[in-house]
Scaffold this motif. Structure first.
Motif, PDB file in Angstrom:
ATOM      1  N   ASN A   1       0.929  -1.272   0.145  1.00 34.10           N
ATOM      2  CA  ASN A   1       0.160  -0.088  -0.027  1.00 34.10           C
ATOM      3  C   ASN A   1       0.873   1.146   0.149  1.00 34.10           C
ATOM      4  N   PHE A   2       2.023   1.391   0.442  1.00 34.75           N
ATOM      5  CA  PHE A   2       2.912   2.087   0.560  1.00 34.75           C
ATOM      6  C   PHE A   2       3.722   2.396  -0.887  1.00 34.75           C
ATOM      7  N   ILE A   3       4.217   1.123  -1.273  1.00 34.17           N
ATOM      8  CA  ILE A   3       4.884   1.233  -2.626  1.00 34.17           C
ATOM      9  C   ILE A   3       4.153   1.662  -3.657  1.00 34.17           C
ATOM     10  N   TYR A   4       2.764   1.165  -3.686  1.00 33.25           N
ATOM     11  CA  TYR A   4       1.800   1.511  -4.845  1.00 33.25           C
ATOM     12  C   TYR A   4       1.176   3.096  -4.466  1.00 33.25           C
ATOM     13  N   ALA A   5       1.483   3.842  -3.478  1.00 30.20           N
ATOM     14  CA  ALA A   5       0.976   5.035  -3.104  1.00 30.20           C
ATOM     15  C   ALA A   5       1.296   6.080  -4.118  1.00 30.20           C
ATOM     16  N   ASN A   6       0.226   6.773  -4.598  1.00 34.70           N
ATOM     17  CA  ASN A   6       0.438   7.875  -5.567  1.00 34.70           C
ATOM     18  C   ASN A   6       0.635   9.149  -5.056  1.00 34.70           C
ATOM     19  N   ASN A   7       0.193   9.393  -3.753  1.00 34.54           N
ATOM     20  CA  ASN A   7       0.370  10.990  -3.157  1.00 34.54           C
ATOM     21  C   ASN A   7       1.111  11.232  -2.175  1.00 34.54           C
ATOM     22  N   TYR A   8       2.278  10.198  -2.139  1.00 34.22           N
ATOM     23  CA  TYR A   8       3.320  10.421  -1.119  1.00 34.22           C
ATOM     24  C   TYR A   8       4.755  10.321  -1.651  1.00 34.22           C
ATOM     25  N   ARG A   9       5.373  11.152  -1.498  1.00 28.84           N
ATOM     26  CA  ARG A   9       6.778  10.880  -1.945  1.00 28.84           C
ATOM     27  C   ARG A   9       7.625  11.030  -0.756  1.00 28.84           C
ATOM     28  N   VAL A  10       8.649  10.253  -0.382  1.00 26.15           N
ATOM     29  CA  VAL A  10       9.587  10.458   0.704  1.00 26.15           C
ATOM     30  C   VAL A  10      10.354  11.627   0.491  1.00 26.15           C
ATOM     31  N   PRO A  11      10.609  12.711   1.492  1.00 20.96           N
ATOM     32  CA  PRO A  11      11.361  13.718   1.287  1.00 20.96           C
ATOM     33  C   PRO A  11      12.793  13.518   0.804  1.00 20.96           C
ATOM     34  N   GLN A  12      13.575  14.421   0.313  1.00 20.02           N
ATOM     35  CA  GLN A  12      14.674  13.964  -0.489  1.00 20.02           C
ATOM     36  C   GLN A  12      15.911  14.040   0.934  1.00 20.02           C
ATOM     37  N   VAL A  13      15.587  14.746   1.747  1.00 21.64           N
ATOM     38  CA  VAL A  13      16.396  14.655   3.188  1.00 21.64           C
ATOM     39  C   VAL A  13      16.394  13.494   3.595  1.00 21.64           C
ATOM     40  N   ILE A  14      15.390  12.862   3.827  1.00 20.22           N
ATOM     41  CA  ILE A  14      15.099  11.461   4.453  1.00 20.22           C
ATOM     42  C   ILE A  14      15.736  10.452   3.658  1.00 20.22           C
ATOM     43  N   ARG A  15      15.595  10.510   2.128  1.00 26.84           N
ATOM     44  CA  ARG A  15      16.223   9.664   1.248  1.00 26.84           C
ATOM     45  C   ARG A  15      17.986   9.725   1.645  1.00 26.84           C
ATOM     46  N   GLU A  16      18.194  10.682   1.502  1.00 28.70           N
ATOM     47  CA  GLU A  16      19.989  11.033   1.697  1.00 28.70           C
ATOM     48  C   GLU A  16      20.331  10.470   3.156  1.00 28.70           C
ATOM     49  N   ILE A  17      19.521  10.954   3.984  1.00 28.17           N
ATOM     50  CA  ILE A  17      19.829  10.183   5.426  1.00 28.17           C
ATOM     51  C   ILE A  17      19.937   8.724   5.431  1.00 28.17           C
ATOM     52  N   GLY A  18      19.065   8.061   4.808  1.00 24.81           N
ATOM     53  CA  GLY A  18      19.144   6.439   4.586  1.00 24.81           C
ATOM     54  C   GLY A  18      20.297   6.051   3.853  1.00 24.81           C
ATOM     55  N   LEU A  19      20.952   6.955   3.193  1.00 28.54           N
ATOM     56  CA  LEU A  19      22.309   6.459   2.653  1.00 28.54           C
ATOM     57  C   LEU A  19      23.269   6.829   3.225  1.00 28.54           C
ATOM     58  N   ASP A  20      23.217   7.762   4.117  1.00 29.22           N
ATOM     59  CA  ASP A  20      24.616   8.233   4.751  1.00 29.22           C
ATOM     60  C   ASP A  20      25.676   7.205   5.334  1.00 29.22           C
ATOM     61  N   PRO A  21      26.759   7.210   5.018  1.00 28.52           N
ATOM     62  CA  PRO A  21      27.826   6.313   5.370  1.00 28.52           C
ATOM     63  C   PRO A  21      28.494   6.532   6.539  1.00 28.52           C
ATOM     64  N   SER A  22      28.210   8.056   6.897  1.00 29.33           N
ATOM     65  CA  SER A  22      29.373   8.498   7.882  1.00 29.33           C
ATOM     66  C   SER A  22      29.071   7.885   9.388  1.00 29.33           C
ATOM     67  N   THR A  23      30.003   8.355  10.162  1.00 29.92           N
ATOM     68  CA  THR A  23      29.889   7.869  11.624  1.00 29.92           C
ATOM     69  C   THR A  23      29.042   8.769  12.290  1.00 29.92           C
ATOM     70  N   VAL A  24      28.062   8.506  12.898  1.00 28.52           N
ATOM     71  CA  VAL A  24      26.853   9.319  13.611  1.00 28.52           C
ATOM     72  C   VAL A  24      26.511   8.790  14.809  1.00 28.52           C
ATOM     73  N   ILE A  25      25.873   9.637  15.908  1.00 25.37           N
ATOM     74  CA  ILE A  25      25.650   9.050  17.144  1.00 25.37           C
ATOM     75  C   ILE A  25      24.327   9.852  16.953  1.00 25.37           C
ATOM     76  N   ILE A  26      23.016   8.920  17.322  1.00 21.50           N
ATOM     77  CA  ILE A  26      21.684   9.538  17.376  1.00 21.50           C
ATOM     78  C   ILE A  26      20.848   9.264  18.648  1.00 21.50           C
ATOM     79  N   LYS A  27      20.621  10.094  19.279  1.00 20.28           N
ATOM     80  CA  LYS A  27      19.913   9.999  20.607  1.00 20.28           C
ATOM     81  C   LYS A  27      18.546  10.471  20.439  1.00 20.28           C
TER      82      LYS A  27
END
Length: 646
Positions: free
Chosen positions: A275-301
């Protein structure tokens, strides 16, 4: 009759009256027999396959839906799961359906029970965090589709169902915005939030619902992006099952990670994430797309949810819809603060036959309720069920390009648990490492499937803390079982799969593993050994046990042998529930139930909503801003602003 005799006589009468009342209640409660939550014989549910076939313009045999129809008509638990794809089929592909299938879907939607206040006894779970939005979204979209029809089960029209569901949808969305997710980082249940939100965004005509659903879906996608290691959304979590914590390949989110970020996993899935994959009216924001590919060392609290003790201050103790949605959404049922409310709602909506609530009949005693004794009983007896509550999680995640390590910091040490997953090391899609205190022995029926069980959740929670690549987890088990506790096993264990590592060395109380260029050490208080017949279940006997996990790489250590030598040379000291560990000239100190110190300085383990390189957000935020690689997302829930910059 003298005064004393009169008092004694009245006391005897009251005693017999009380005993009679209790006996009457016990007899009455015996009639509440469990209604099965699942069919006796498994049904072949193919609604997601049918959706996939329709989306890919394949020829469809709609008789594949017959078992789905039967499941929903019978009101088995998780019927609301299957409604999501069924709704997308009727909304988006109605022109491809034959008339008989259209009529059948309409009848299914009209006759369904959409909330616990509607007529009918069953064993559907509609109250947990994910089920709340699943039921409410289904109700709204069904009502919108048939606004003038009367829904026979409730006697309400479609429009009335829309209004009823609208309130719950907006309440659910606001709670998530304000407090985050009680089922934090669940690679099982996030999909079950994402699917109904996707359907609301695509098909709902109410723009407030649509915009706020987009904002909350952004937050879910940010969690997946920021907490995943190379697409593996497998980390500390409020609710995980055995397979979902052992391997990223088993996460229900794998198709989402493939679809959004391009990561590839083993195996195919036809789940409600379609239902998400075939959704027509939602696009993942570009910043979230890039965060998901971030290879750097990070600490997230981060901080998600509320402690039960925080509910009163937030005005969330009571019987109003919002209050019950918060209490039951975090699975708080028997805790002293809420037990009266739970009994009241179960009684009000006649749910004692519900398989998940049936045991409440044992305290459905008029005398106890009228005298207000249930909270006291819960506090004094402290039943195992108090640990079911999903309380506030302060999570710490350390990610590099080679591995991730995450922990729910100081999550209720020593208390009972249910499905909470406290700490997790992820090295790849097939390799995870974690420890638990088994709640049941393997010999017990259902030990690998019940919650809590042998691998699912914990019997007793540890005191677990983390700093960067080091986790310290300390278990202190009581001598005797608690009230309603299934078992009290005097050992803890680690999932440490010998056959997946490229090298494994077990040496007394040390376990070392090499996975490519990543090195892992587990240091224990007592000797380690694999359970007989097992190559992944590493046992440590004892009422008091600790596990120190340190992760490093070839780049930092040189050879695997050098890493082993360095770890063995590190000082470890334990006495009186106090653990000390020195590594790389850093002294870590942990006292069970008390402080975590680094080089003598106390570490704060309660966090704001988010403290990360991608943004800092306070609890109960007014706005949320996420930023990375020159991309930005600005979210304002109450003013319904969702902006991507630039």
């Amino acid at each position: 009759m003298g005064f004393k005799a009169t008092v004694l006589f009245l006391a005897i009468i009251l005693l017999f009256a009380a005993i009679g009342s209790v006996i009457t209640d016990l007899r009455k409660n015996q009639k509440y027999k469990k209604i099965p939550s699942k069919p006796e014989k498994p049904l072949d549910i193919k609604v997601n396959e049918v959706l996939w076939q329709l989306e890919n313009s394949l020829e469809v045999d709609f008789s594949q839906l017959n078992d789905t129809f039967k499941f929903i008509e019978s009101r088995y638990d998780c019927s609301d799961f299957h409604l999501q794809s069924l709704l997308r089929i009727i909304y988006k592909h109605s022109d491809k359906l034959d008339s008989a299938t259209k009529i059948k879907i309409k009848n299914i939607l009209l006759n369904f029970k959409y909330w616990m206040d509607e007529p009918g006894e069953d064993s559907m779970c509609c109250w947990s965090e994910n089920h709340q939005i699943l039921f409410a979204a289904a109700e709204y979209l069904a009502g919108q589709l048939f606004p003038d029809d009367v829904f026979p089960n409730s006697g309400l029209t479609g429009r009335q169902h829309m209004e009823k569901a609208r309130k719950r949808i907006l309440t659910w969305l606001e709670i998530r915005w304000t407090y985050g997710f009680s089922e934090w980082y669940s690679n099982v249940y996030y999909v079950e939030d994402i699917a109904p939100l996707s359907n609301l965004i695509d098909f709902c005509k109410d723009q407030e619902i649509v915009k706020k659903s987009q904002i909350i879906l952004d937050l879910l996608m940010f969690d997946i992006a920021s907490q995943s290691f190379r697409g593996n959304f497998i980390t500390t979590s409020g609710r995980l099952y055995e397979n979902h914590k052992k391997s990223g390949n088993n996460a229900s989110t794998i198709k989402i990670s493939e679809h959004v970020w391009g990561y590839k996993f083993d195996g195919d899935r036809f789940g409600m994430e379609l239902n998400f994959i075939y959704a027509n009216n939602y696009r993942v924001p570009q910043v979230i797309r890039e965060i998901g590919l971030d290879p750097s060392t990070v600490i997230i609290k981060a901080s998600n949810g509320l402690d039960v003790k925080e509910l009163k201050k937030e005005g969330l103790i009571g019987l109003q819809d919002k209050q019950i949605m918060m209490q039951w959404g975090m699975e708080a049922f028997t805790n002293p603060e809420v037990i009266n409310n739970s009994i009241s709602i179960i009684e009000k909506y006649n749910m004692f036959k519900n398989e998940f609530l049936n045991e409440f009949k044992s305290v459905n005693i008029t005398l106890l309720k009228k005298l207000g004794l249930l909270p006291l009983i819960s506090r004094v007896l402290n039943p195992q069920t108090n640990g079911v509550a999903l309380q506030r999680a302060n999570t710490y995640t350390y990610k590099t390009d080679k591995y991730s390590l995450s922990t729910a910091q100081k999550y209720h040490p020593g208390e009972f648990a249910d499905q909470q997953h406290i700490w997790q090391a992820t090295l790849g899609k097939e390799l995870s490492i974690f420890t638990t205190h088994p709640a049941t022995p393997l010999t017990q029926e259902g030990a690998k499937s019940i919650s809590p069980g042998y691998w699912v959740g914990s019997g007793r929670l540890p005191h677990s803390v983390q700093d960067r690549n080091v986790n310290m987890t300390l278990y202190v088990l009581p001598a005797r079982r608690g009230f309603m506790e299934k078992a009290l096993l005097q050992f803890t264990h680690a999932y440490f799969p010998r056959e997946i590592f490229h090298e494994v060395v077990i040496d007394n109380n040390y376990a070392f593993g090499r996975y490519g260029d990543v090195y892992v050490a587990l240091i224990a208080k007592n000797p380690l050994k694999y359970r007989e017949g097992s190559t992944d279940d590493l046992i440590q006997e004892g009422r008091e046990t600790y596990w120190i996990c340190e992760i490093s790489t070839k780049d930092d250590e040189g050879s695997f042998e050098s890493f082993i030598r360095r770890i063995k040379s590190n000082a470890v000291y334990y006495r009186n529930k106090k653990l000390q560990y020195t590594t790389n000239n850093i002294l870590y100190q942990l006292e069970f139930g008390k402080d975590f110190c680094i080089n003598g300085q106390k570490v704060e383990t309660e966090y704001p909503r988010l403290d990360s390189p991608y943004g800092i957000v306070q609890r109960k935020p007014e706005i949320i801003e996420l930023e990375f690689n020159g991309k930005k997302l600005y979210l304002d829930f109450y003013n319904m602003i969702r902006q991507e910059l630039p």
